[in-house]
Design a protein around this motif. Structure first.
Motif, PDB file in Angstrom:
ATOM      1  N   VAL A 190       0.845  -1.203   0.000  1.00 56.29           N
ATOM      2  CA  VAL A 190       0.000   0.000   0.000  1.00 56.29           C
ATOM      3  C   VAL A 190       0.878   1.250   0.000  1.00 56.29           C
ATOM      4  N   GLY A 191       1.955   1.226   0.774  1.00 53.64           N
ATOM      5  CA  GLY A 191       2.870   2.361   0.822  1.00 53.64           C
ATOM      6  C   GLY A 191       3.527   2.622  -0.521  1.00 53.64           C
ATOM      7  N   PHE A 192       3.926   1.543  -1.206  1.00 51.01           N
ATOM      8  CA  PHE A 192       4.521   1.674  -2.541  1.00 51.01           C
ATOM      9  C   PHE A 192       3.535   2.341  -3.498  1.00 51.01           C
ATOM     10  N   THR A 193       2.297   1.869  -3.466  1.00 46.42           N
ATOM     11  CA  THR A 193       1.269   2.411  -4.355  1.00 46.42           C
ATOM     12  C   THR A 193       1.011   3.879  -4.069  1.00 46.42           C
ATOM     13  N   LYS A 194       0.914   4.219  -2.803  1.00 49.40           N
ATOM     14  CA  LYS A 194       0.657   5.609  -2.418  1.00 49.40           C
ATOM     15  C   LYS A 194       1.789   6.512  -2.887  1.00 49.40           C
ATOM     16  N   GLN A 195       3.017   6.038  -2.777  1.00 49.99           N
ATOM     17  CA  GLN A 195       4.157   6.849  -3.224  1.00 49.99           C
ATOM     18  C   GLN A 195       4.056   7.163  -4.713  1.00 49.99           C
ATOM     19  N   GLN A 196       3.660   6.175  -5.525  1.00 47.11           N
ATOM     20  CA  GLN A 196       3.544   6.404  -6.960  1.00 47.11           C
ATOM     21  C   GLN A 196       2.417   7.387  -7.277  1.00 47.11           C
ATOM     22  N   VAL A 197       1.274   7.208  -6.616  1.00 47.72           N
ATOM     23  CA  VAL A 197       0.140   8.111  -6.833  1.00 47.72           C
ATOM     24  C   VAL A 197       0.499   9.526  -6.396  1.00 47.72           C
ATOM     25  N   ASP A 198       1.128   9.647  -5.226  1.00 47.63           N
ATOM     26  CA  ASP A 198       1.501  10.968  -4.709  1.00 47.63           C
ATOM     27  C   ASP A 198       2.522  11.655  -5.618  1.00 47.63           C
ATOM     28  N   TYR A 199       3.447  10.866  -6.176  1.00 51.50           N
ATOM     29  CA  TYR A 199       4.418  11.440  -7.110  1.00 51.50           C
ATOM     30  C   TYR A 199       3.683  12.086  -8.277  1.00 51.50           C
ATOM     31  N   ILE A 200       2.726  11.369  -8.834  1.00 52.78           N
ATOM     32  CA  ILE A 200       1.970  11.877  -9.978  1.00 52.78           C
ATOM     33  C   ILE A 200       1.225  13.162  -9.617  1.00 52.78           C
ATOM     34  N   LEU A 201       0.748  13.228  -8.397  1.00 57.98           N
ATOM     35  CA  LEU A 201      -0.043  14.389  -7.964  1.00 57.98           C
ATOM     36  C   LEU A 201       0.807  15.572  -7.491  1.00 57.98           C
ATOM     37  N   GLY A 202       2.126  15.393  -7.417  1.00 58.71           N
ATOM     38  CA  GLY A 202       2.968  16.538  -7.088  1.00 58.71           C
ATOM     39  C   GLY A 202       4.022  16.326  -6.023  1.00 58.71           C
ATOM     40  N   SER A 203       4.048  15.161  -5.391  1.00 59.63           N
ATOM     41  CA  SER A 203       5.089  14.884  -4.386  1.00 59.63           C
ATOM     42  C   SER A 203       6.334  14.382  -5.097  1.00 59.63           C
ATOM     43  N   ASN A 204       7.017  15.298  -5.754  1.00 61.39           N
ATOM     44  CA  ASN A 204       8.197  14.963  -6.547  1.00 61.39           C
ATOM     45  C   ASN A 204       9.160  16.143  -6.517  1.00 61.39           C
ATOM     46  N   PRO A 205      10.380  15.964  -6.986  1.00 63.22           N
ATOM     47  CA  PRO A 205      11.372  17.042  -6.871  1.00 63.22           C
ATOM     48  C   PRO A 205      10.960  18.364  -7.504  1.00 63.22           C
ATOM     49  N   LEU A 206      10.109  18.346  -8.523  1.00 62.45           N
ATOM     50  CA  LEU A 206       9.675  19.588  -9.167  1.00 62.45           C
ATOM     51  C   LEU A 206       8.449  20.196  -8.499  1.00 62.45           C
ATOM     52  N   GLY A 207       7.815  19.438  -7.611  1.00 62.73           N
ATOM     53  CA  GLY A 207       6.537  19.893  -7.072  1.00 62.73           C
ATOM     54  C   GLY A 207       5.493  20.030  -8.165  1.00 62.73           C
ATOM     55  N   MET A 208       5.638  19.213  -9.214  1.00 62.59           N
ATOM     56  CA  MET A 208       4.794  19.296 -10.412  1.00 62.59           C
ATOM     57  C   MET A 208       3.732  18.212 -10.384  1.00 62.59           C
ATOM     58  N   SER A 209       2.480  18.605 -10.452  1.00 63.01           N
ATOM     59  CA  SER A 209       1.406  17.633 -10.657  1.00 63.01           C
ATOM     60  C   SER A 209       1.372  17.271 -12.137  1.00 63.01           C
ATOM     61  N   PRO A 254       1.174  20.563 -16.152  1.00 64.62           N
ATOM     62  CA  PRO A 254       1.493  20.817 -17.566  1.00 64.62           C
ATOM     63  C   PRO A 254       0.464  21.730 -18.231  1.00 64.62           C
ATOM     64  N   ARG A 255       0.954  22.718 -18.951  1.00 60.73           N
ATOM     65  CA  ARG A 255       0.084  23.693 -19.621  1.00 60.73           C
ATOM     66  C   ARG A 255       0.120  23.561 -21.143  1.00 60.73           C
TER      67      ARG A 255
END
Length: 492
Positions: A377-396, A406-407
Motif C-alpha cells: 500500500v505504501g509503494f502504491t501511495k508513493q507512486q500516486v503521490d508522485y503523480i499528484l505533485g510529491s516529486n522534486p519539481l513539485g509538479m502535478s 502541464p500547460r
C-alpha cells in the motif's frame, strides 16, 4: 480546544515546509478530475450532461461507409483515432476500479459508470455483427499528419475490421474482457438488465476471439502498427478475457479454459510475467485470479499466486529481486522509458493484490525478504503521490490538479481554440502554428495525466515531445480505482 487545534495545524504546516515534498493530497478532487478527463476524450454525439463544455460533437459519420453505426467511444490520446485495443483495456481498468472501489467513490460513482458505459455502448456497436469485430476507426497516418480539432476531422475515417478470415484475437478478447468487467460493475451498482446484455455479448465475442485465432498485426497491420501493434502475442488476451468471463459468469468452462491454457500458453506467459498494460495482460491475469486462490474458492495448485508473488518481487523497492528502476524522486521506471502508464497500471495491480492479501495468511517471500501488505500500500501511495505533485519539481502531472501542472500538453482539442472561440473550420495544416506555439493550451483538459517526466525527474512541458506531454486514456483509467481507495483511506 481551539488553541490545541491551531497548534496542530501550525505543526503540520511546519512539517510540510521543512520536508519539502510532504504534501497533503486531495484524492477526492483528483478522482473527480480523472473521471472528468474521459468526457474530454469522447467521440460522437455528446449528451446534454457533458461537463467539459468546450468539447462538441465529432465523428458523427463513423462506420457509415460500412453500413454500420460506429459513433461514440473514446479518442485514445491527443489524436482523433479510435483504437479499440487500448480503448478496451482502458474500459476494463475503469470497470475493475468501480468493482473494487465503487462503494468509496461517493458522487463520482455515477460519473465513473457513465465513463465505462460510454465505451461499452460503443463496443456493443462494434461487435453487433456475428463473425466481425470492428477494431479501429480512423486512418492513423493521415490523422497524425494533421493538427486538427476532432470537431473538424476531414481525414479518412477508415474502418478496420477483423473477421473469421482475418482474425484479431487480442482486440476481440480485450473487448470481451471490457464487456465482462463492465457487466460486473453495472450488476454491482444497479443496472442488472444492462449487465446481462454486456455479459452475453462478452461471451459471444470471446468465442469468436478463441475460435479464429490470430493477431490483428497480420490482419490490419497497416492501421495499427506501429502505433498499437500487439508485441506480446494474443495468448494473454485470451486468458484475460476468459478470466473476466469466469468471474462475471461463474461458469466452469471459463475456469477450465484458463487453467488448461495457462499450461498450453506457458512459454508466452512466463516470458512476460512482470508486464501489464494495454499490450500485455500477463501480471493482471495472475493478480486478478489470485483472489480466488486466496479466498479458497479455487485450488491452490494453480500457478496464479506464485506468479503474482514473482511480479511483486520484481517491482517493490525493498525486494532483493526487483528488476525495475526508480527515478531519484521515487517514480517507477520500466523498460528504460519514464512513462506514467507503467506507474498507474502496475500500481493498480499492487494495490489490488495488497487488498486481496489482507485477510489471508499468505506471505510474499522475495528470497529471504518478506514483503508485507503495508509495504505494498505504501509503494502504491508513493507512486500516486508522485503523480499528484510529491516529486522534486513539485509538479502535478494531472492537468488542473494543484497549482503547478502541464500547460502545453500534446493534445489537438486542448491546444486548438474551441468552436466557441473560433467557429470556422480549421484545416489539416492550419493547426500547425498552434502545435508549435509556446503558449499554454487554451482549453484545460481537466484530469488528463501526461506521459510524465524524464528518468532524472525533469520535465520540459513541451507540446512537441509527445512521449512526455501526451495524455492517454490508459494512463488515467487505473487511477480511477487508485484514487477512490486513497480518498476513502484519507477520510478515516
Amino acid at each position: 480546544m481551539m488553541r490545541k487545534l491551531m497548534y496542530m495545524v501550525i505543526v503540520l504546516v511546519l512539517v510540510s515546509v521543512s520536508s519539502g515534498n510532504v504534501i497533503l493530497h486531495d484524492y477526492g478532487d483528483a478522482l473527480a478530475k480523472t473521471v472528468l478527463f474521459f468526457e474530454g476524450q469522447r467521440s460522437g454525439k455528446l449528451p446534454a450532461t457533458q461537463r467539459l463544455a468546450w468539447r462538441k460533437d465529432s465523428a458523427l459519420r463513423d462506420g457509415l461507409d460500412k453500413g454500420v453505426d460506429l459513433t461514440g467511444g473514446y479518442y485514445d490520446a491527443g489524436d482523433n483515432v479510435k483504437y479499440n485495443f487500448p480503448m478496451a483495456f482502458s474500459t476494463t481498468m475503469m470497470a475493475w476500479g468501480v468493482i473494487e472501489y465503487g462503494k468509496t467513490m461517493g458522487p463520482e460513482l455515477v460519473h465513473a459508470l457513465e465513463a465505462v458505459r460510454w465505451s461499452t455502448d460503443y463496443f456493443l456497436k462494434a461487435t453487433a455483427t456475428p463473425g466481425v469485430v470492428y477494431a479501429q476507426v480512423g486512418d492513423p497516418k493521415a490523422d497524425h499528419n494533421c493538427w486538427q480539432r476532432p470537431e473538424d476531422i476531414d481525414t479518412p475515417r477508415t474502418v478496420y475490421v477483423v473477421s473469421r478470415n482475418a482474425p484479431g484475437s487480442e482486440v476481440a478478447a480485450e473487448i470481451a474482457a471490457a464487456l465482462a468487467a463492465g457487466s460486473l460493475a453495472f450488476r454491482a451498482f444497479g443496472d442488472k438488465v444492462y449487465a446481462k446484455v454486456l455479459l452475453k455479448r462478452a461471451s459471444e465475442v470471446f468465442q469468436f476471439a478463441d475460435k479464429y485465432r490470430g493477431s490483428y498485426n497480420d490482419s490490419i497491420g497497416e492501421g495499427v502498427c506501429p502505433f498499437y501493434c500487439d508485441y506480446s502475442g494474443y495468448q494473454d488476451e485470451l486468458l484475460w478475457g476468459a478470466a473476466w468471463l469466469y468471474i462475471a459468469s461463474k461458469k466452469n468452462l471459463y475456469w477450465n479454459y484458463v487453467t488448461q491454457n495457462m499450461i498450453n500458453f506457458k512459454p508466452q506467459i512466463e516470458s512476460a510475467l512482470f508486464e501489464f498494460g494495454w499490450d500485455a495482460k500477463h501480471a493482471g491475469i495472475n493478480v486478478l485470479l489470485s483472489k480466488l486462490v486466496l479466498n479458497n474458492s479455487m485450488e491452490a495448485s494453480t500457478p496464479f499466486l506464485s506468479y503474482a508473488d514473482s511480479f511483486i518481487c520484481s517491482l517493490v523497492p525493498d525486494s532483493p529481486t526487483k528488476t525495475v528502476q526508480f527515478s531519484p524522486g521515487g517514480l517507477l521506471i520500466k523498460q528504460g522509458v519514464c512513462d506514467l502508464q507503467h506507474a498507474t497500471a502496475l500500481s493498480f495491480l499492487v494495490l489490488a493484490y495488497a487488498r486481496y492479501l489482507k485477510k489471508s495468511p499468505h506471505l510474499i517471500r522475495c528470497n529471504d525478504k518478506i514483503i508485507t501488505q503495508t509495504q505494498l500500500v505504501g509503494f502504491t501511495k508513493q507512486q500516486v503521490d508522485y503523480i499528484l505533485g510529491s516529486n522534486p519539481l513539485g509538479m502535478s502531472y494531472m492537468v488542473g490538479y494543484g497549482s503547478k501542472y502541464p500547460r502545453r500538453i500534446h493534445h489537438r482539442a486542448s491546444s486548438l481554440p474551441s468552436l466557441a472561440q473560433h467557429s470556422d473550420h480549421i484545416a489539416c495544416k492550419a493547426g500547425t502554428p498552434y502545435f508549435l506555439s509556446a503558449a499554454a493550451n487554451p482549453n484545460e483538459l481537466t484530469g488528463a495525466v501526461v506521459g510524465g517526466p524524464e528518468v532524472d525527474d525533469s520535465f520540459a512541458d513541451d507540446r512537441v515531445d509527445a512521449s512526455k506531454s501526451e495524455p492517454t486514456t490508459y494512463i488515467a483509467a487505473p487511477l480511477v480505482g487508485l484514487l477512490a481507495y486513497f480518498k476513502a483511506r484519507s477520510s478515516h
